[in-house]
Design an enzyme around this catalytic site. Structure first.
Site, short mmCIF file in Angstrom:
data_model
loop_
_atom_site.label_atom_id
_atom_site.label_comp_id
_atom_site.label_asym_id
_atom_site.label_seq_id
_atom_site.Cartn_x
_atom_site.Cartn_y
_atom_site.Cartn_z
N CYS A 94 0.81 -1.21 0.00
CA CYS A 94 0.00 0.00 0.00
C CYS A 94 0.85 1.28 0.00
CB CYS A 94 -1.00 -0.06 1.16
SG CYS A 94 -2.44 0.98 0.88
N HIS A 195 -3.41 -5.52 2.49
CA HIS A 195 -3.07 -5.71 3.89
C HIS A 195 -3.56 -7.12 4.21
CE1 HIS A 195 -2.03 -1.49 4.52
NE2 HIS A 195 -3.03 -1.21 3.71
#
Ligand code: GLN
Length: 242
Positions: A94, A195
């Site tokens: 990310c 994630h």
């Protein structure tokens, strides 16, 4: 490195570690140790230099302001770029993924230079924030089972010709460009929006990083029934109507 040891660096846990990204370091460490590989893990805070001589580097996600600070410090430090030039394996999530690209939009709504380790550029998405579960198929050259994970990002990432999509989404946004791609990779540098933490949900990716770092064609199998049950559950949840 070819002896039976691995140096693992977790980059900037004080700035880049959201949504359980610490789990990624734990999973690489544990799965290497289970194969009898000695692991020296170093957690490098953002006020410390990034050592260039390690084998695997993990860099996680973060909110917009810590992401800008991390990019500034990593550019100034240069250690991660030197590690990449040494052929180290780098796995990013990310905000970390966006930082490894050429540039992203920071919390001040300005273009912020990244490290240029992946041929990607991130912009700010005009649509709703990308939040939720993702299911995808990882680039078949990597020979890995379906990817599951959780995404939460406003930035969207465009791949240049020097980066291959890490996965194609069956469900969820991934890179957010609408082209069905998720993440990016070249031979040694990987980025994903997952994630989860992604390596706890997809331990075969941790094994891939270990294999690449050790130059090992394969690793002894482990009992992964728990992980596989979780993957099957997430695939069922993503593919069945609510
Ligand atoms: N700040 C970045 C974005 O929103 C990354 C967020 C994250 O790491 N979860 O795109």
């Amino acid at each position: 490195m070819n002896d039976n040891s691995l140096r693992l660096v977790w980059v900037y846990p004080d700035l880049l570690s959201t949504y359980g990204d610490q789990g990624n370091a734990l999973v690489v460490e544990r799965r290497a140790q289970q194969r009898g590989i000695a692991v020296e893990r170093v957690d490098v805070r953002s006020d410390q230099p990034v050592p260039a001589g390690a084998d695997i580097y993990l860099i996680g996600g973060g909110e917009d302001r810590p992401q800008r600070l991390a990019a500034e410090r990593l550019r100034r430090d240069g250690g991660l770029n030197r590690a990449a030039a040494n052929g180290a394996i780098i796995f990013s999530v990310c905000a970390g993924y966006q930082i490894l690209g050429h540039e992203f939009i920071n919390d001040l709504n300005e273009r912020e230079a990244g490290l240029g380790l992946l041929d990607v550029i991130s912009t700010r998405g005009e649509k709703e924030r990308c939040v939720g579960d993702v299911l995808g198929d990882i680039d078949e050259r990597l020979g890995l089972p379906p990817l599951t994970g959780f995404e939460n990002h406003q930035g969207i990432t465009h791949l240049g010709p020097g980066a291959r999509p890490f996965a194609r989404t069956r469900f969820g946004n991934g890179n957010g460009t609408g082209d069905g791609t998720e993440g990016a990779w070249n031979d040694t540098v990987f980025g994903t929006y997952m994630h989860g933490p992604v390596l706890a949900r997809n331990p075969q990716i941790a094994d891939l990083l270990i294999r690449l770092a050790m130059d090992a064609p394969s690793l002894p199998a482990l009992d992964d029934r728990w992980y596989e049950a979780l993957r099957e559950e997430r695939i069922a949840a993503a593919t069945q109507p609510a």
